[in-house]
Write a protein that holds these residues in place. Structure first.
Motif, mmCIF file in Angstrom:
data_model
loop_
_atom_site.group_PDB
_atom_site.id
_atom_site.type_symbol
_atom_site.label_atom_id
_atom_site.label_comp_id
_atom_site.label_asym_id
_atom_site.label_seq_id
_atom_site.Cartn_x
_atom_site.Cartn_y
_atom_site.Cartn_z
ATOM 1 N N PRO A 53 49.058 25.568 42.513
ATOM 2 C CA PRO A 53 48.076 26.354 43.279
ATOM 3 C C PRO A 53 46.767 25.571 43.428
ATOM 4 O O PRO A 53 46.507 24.640 42.666
ATOM 5 C CB PRO A 53 47.863 27.592 42.398
ATOM 6 N N ARG A 54 45.947 25.971 44.413
ATOM 7 C CA ARG A 54 44.634 25.325 44.577
ATOM 8 C C ARG A 54 43.732 25.654 43.397
ATOM 9 O O ARG A 54 42.971 24.824 42.913
ATOM 10 C CB ARG A 54 43.996 25.839 45.887
ATOM 11 N N VAL A 55 43.848 26.901 42.919
ATOM 12 C CA VAL A 55 42.940 27.353 41.870
ATOM 13 C C VAL A 55 43.658 28.332 40.934
ATOM 14 O O VAL A 55 44.521 29.103 41.378
ATOM 15 C CB VAL A 55 41.669 27.996 42.499
ATOM 16 N N GLY A 58 46.499 47.372 37.976
ATOM 17 C CA GLY A 58 46.401 46.830 39.334
ATOM 18 C C GLY A 58 45.033 46.880 39.972
ATOM 19 O O GLY A 58 44.901 46.643 41.173
ATOM 20 N N THR A 59 43.979 47.134 39.180
ATOM 21 C CA THR A 59 42.639 47.252 39.785
ATOM 22 C C THR A 59 42.183 45.927 40.412
ATOM 23 O O THR A 59 41.679 45.897 41.532
ATOM 24 C CB THR A 59 41.612 47.714 38.727
ATOM 25 N N THR A 60 42.385 44.824 39.677
ATOM 26 C CA THR A 60 41.978 43.523 40.234
ATOM 27 C C THR A 60 42.919 43.105 41.363
ATOM 28 O O THR A 60 42.476 42.535 42.366
ATOM 29 C CB THR A 60 41.941 42.452 39.124
ATOM 30 N N THR A 61 44.214 43.425 41.223
ATOM 31 C CA THR A 61 45.166 43.104 42.296
ATOM 32 C C THR A 61 44.722 43.779 43.596
ATOM 33 O O THR A 61 44.767 43.162 44.668
ATOM 34 C CB THR A 61 46.593 43.584 41.921
ATOM 35 N N ALA A 62 44.265 45.024 43.478
ATOM 36 C CA ALA A 62 43.812 45.749 44.671
ATOM 37 C C ALA A 62 42.560 45.092 45.257
ATOM 38 O O ALA A 62 42.413 45.000 46.481
ATOM 39 C CB ALA A 62 43.539 47.212 44.317
ATOM 40 N N GLU A 63 41.676 44.620 44.392
ATOM 41 C CA GLU A 63 40.479 43.913 44.883
ATOM 42 C C GLU A 63 40.892 42.604 45.574
ATOM 43 O O GLU A 63 40.357 42.248 46.634
ATOM 44 C CB GLU A 63 39.531 43.640 43.699
ATOM 45 N N LEU A 64 41.879 41.915 45.002
ATOM 46 C CA LEU A 64 42.391 40.689 45.640
ATOM 47 C C LEU A 64 42.952 41.015 47.034
ATOM 48 O O LEU A 64 42.753 40.262 47.983
ATOM 49 C CB LEU A 64 43.478 40.048 44.765
ATOM 50 N N ALA A 65 43.637 42.145 47.126
ATOM 51 C CA ALA A 65 44.270 42.537 48.399
ATOM 52 C C ALA A 65 43.230 42.807 49.484
ATOM 53 O O ALA A 65 43.552 42.757 50.665
ATOM 54 C CB ALA A 65 45.146 43.762 48.183
ATOM 55 N N ARG A 66 41.992 43.098 49.080
ATOM 56 C CA ARG A 66 40.941 43.298 50.084
ATOM 57 C C ARG A 66 40.496 41.963 50.696
ATOM 58 O O ARG A 66 39.849 41.932 51.724
ATOM 59 C CB ARG A 66 39.735 44.014 49.463
ATOM 60 N N HIS A 67 40.865 40.848 50.037
ATOM 61 C CA HIS A 67 40.411 39.534 50.516
ATOM 62 C C HIS A 67 41.529 38.675 51.093
ATOM 63 O O HIS A 67 41.274 37.623 51.673
ATOM 64 C CB HIS A 67 39.724 38.774 49.367
ATOM 65 N N THR A 68 42.775 39.063 50.844
ATOM 66 C CA THR A 68 43.892 38.271 51.344
ATOM 67 C C THR A 68 45.078 39.190 51.622
ATOM 68 O O THR A 68 45.175 40.276 51.056
ATOM 69 C CB THR A 68 44.277 37.159 50.334
ATOM 70 N N ARG A 69 45.980 38.740 52.507
ATOM 71 C CA ARG A 69 47.093 39.615 52.891
ATOM 72 C C ARG A 69 48.251 39.576 51.904
ATOM 73 O O ARG A 69 49.027 40.508 51.822
ATOM 74 C CB ARG A 69 47.601 39.227 54.279
ATOM 75 N N GLN A 70 48.387 38.474 51.148
ATOM 76 C CA GLN A 70 49.557 38.339 50.286
ATOM 77 C C GLN A 70 49.162 38.275 48.815
ATOM 78 O O GLN A 70 48.589 37.272 48.372
ATOM 79 C CB GLN A 70 50.322 37.062 50.640
ATOM 80 N N ILE A 89 36.491 36.613 43.035
ATOM 81 C CA ILE A 89 37.400 36.819 44.175
ATOM 82 C C ILE A 89 36.719 36.530 45.498
ATOM 83 O O ILE A 89 37.233 35.764 46.326
ATOM 84 C CB ILE A 89 37.982 38.254 44.140
ATOM 85 N N SER A 90 35.529 37.126 45.702
ATOM 86 C CA SER A 90 34.861 36.923 47.002
ATOM 87 C C SER A 90 34.427 35.470 47.166
ATOM 88 O O SER A 90 34.337 34.971 48.289
ATOM 89 C CB SER A 90 33.672 37.867 47.142
ATOM 90 N N ALA A 91 34.195 34.769 46.059
ATOM 91 C CA ALA A 91 33.747 33.377 46.157
ATOM 92 C C ALA A 91 34.916 32.413 46.381
ATOM 93 O O ALA A 91 34.747 31.376 47.022
ATOM 94 C CB ALA A 91 33.000 32.988 44.879
ATOM 95 N N LEU A 92 36.101 32.749 45.873
ATOM 96 C CA LEU A 92 37.182 31.756 45.850
ATOM 97 C C LEU A 92 38.373 32.065 46.740
ATOM 98 O O LEU A 92 39.113 31.155 47.118
ATOM 99 C CB LEU A 92 37.703 31.595 44.401
ATOM 100 N N ILE A 93 38.592 33.324 47.045
ATOM 101 C CA ILE A 93 39.839 33.692 47.743
ATOM 102 C C ILE A 93 39.640 33.751 49.256
ATOM 103 O O ILE A 93 38.672 34.326 49.741
ATOM 104 C CB ILE A 93 40.387 35.024 47.188
ATOM 105 N N ARG A 94 40.601 33.122 49.948
ATOM 106 C CA ARG A 94 40.562 33.068 51.421
ATOM 107 C C ARG A 94 41.632 33.996 51.984
ATOM 108 O O ARG A 94 42.617 34.304 51.306
ATOM 109 C CB ARG A 94 40.876 31.654 51.903
#
Ligand SMILES: C[S@@+](CC[C@H](N)C(=O)[O-])C[C@H]1O[C@@H](n2cnc3c(N)ncnc32)[C@H](O)[C@@H]1O
Length: 158
Positions: free
Chosen positions: A129-131, A44-56, A26-31
């Motif tokens: 998607p890009r990735v 939702g544990t990974t979804t929550a981690e994703l939410a720390r790196h992006t708004r949507q 996530i930290s390497a790929l998500i903007r």
């Protein structure tokens, strides 16, 4: 019959083995401007981690109880019940997803590999998607032992 359209998608596929690697991407790929879909979000544990790196970010799972639990654990995040193989329902989400995370029970081993590749190609074709990041030890192992053929300079054909 298959034709060259199947090679048009430009999505990058990233295969991770295990949940630690899956989240490490996530930290390497998500903007910050990514719109992210997770299929097979569980609680939702990974979804929550994703939410720390992006708004949507949208977490989806086939399990109604998983989604209830995810909503109660992460009340500010968006979760929906959805079968990852119901491509009409995925399209009906009508969001411009730029990254898709895939973590489906039963599809991470070699027995599920063909189904998984078919699903990943469908997501790439439909959502562009890009990735796409997928938790699959089998796909990672396969990718590590694959190389795209390119004729070496000066080698003669035939
Ligand atoms: C390993 S768990 C997900 C864990 C979660 N991604 C995380 O990182 O915390 C796998 C999930 O896949 C879901 N699943 C299995 N088949 C599915 C399908 N066809 N569509 C959507 N979700 C599915 C299961 O309900 C389960 O919650």
């Amino acid at each position: 019959m298959a034709n060259d359209n199947q090679f048009r998608a430009r999505t990058e596929f990233v295969a991770a083995r295990g949940v630690r690697e899956y989240r490490e991407t996530i930290s390497a790929l998500i903007r910050a401007d990514d719109v992210v879909l997770e299929v097979g979000c569980g609680w939702g544990t990974t979804t929550a981690e994703l939410a720390r790196h992006t708004r949507q970010v949208l977490g989806t799972d086939i399990g109604r109880e998983c989604i209830q639990r995810a909503r109660s654990m992460h009340p500010t995040l968006d979760f929906r019940v959805l079968d990852a193989f119901d491509l009409r329902a995925v399209l009906a989400l009508a969001k411009p997803f730029t990254a898709v995370y895939v973590d489906l029970s039963g599809l991470s081993g070699y027995r599920g590999l063909l189904d998984l590749i078919a699903l990943l190609n469908a997501y790439a074709a439909l959502l562009c998607p890009r990735v796409i990041v997928v938790k699959s030890g089998a796909l990672k192992h396969f990718a590590q032992h694959c190389r795209a053929w390119a004729q070496t300079h000066g080698a003669a054909a035939g």
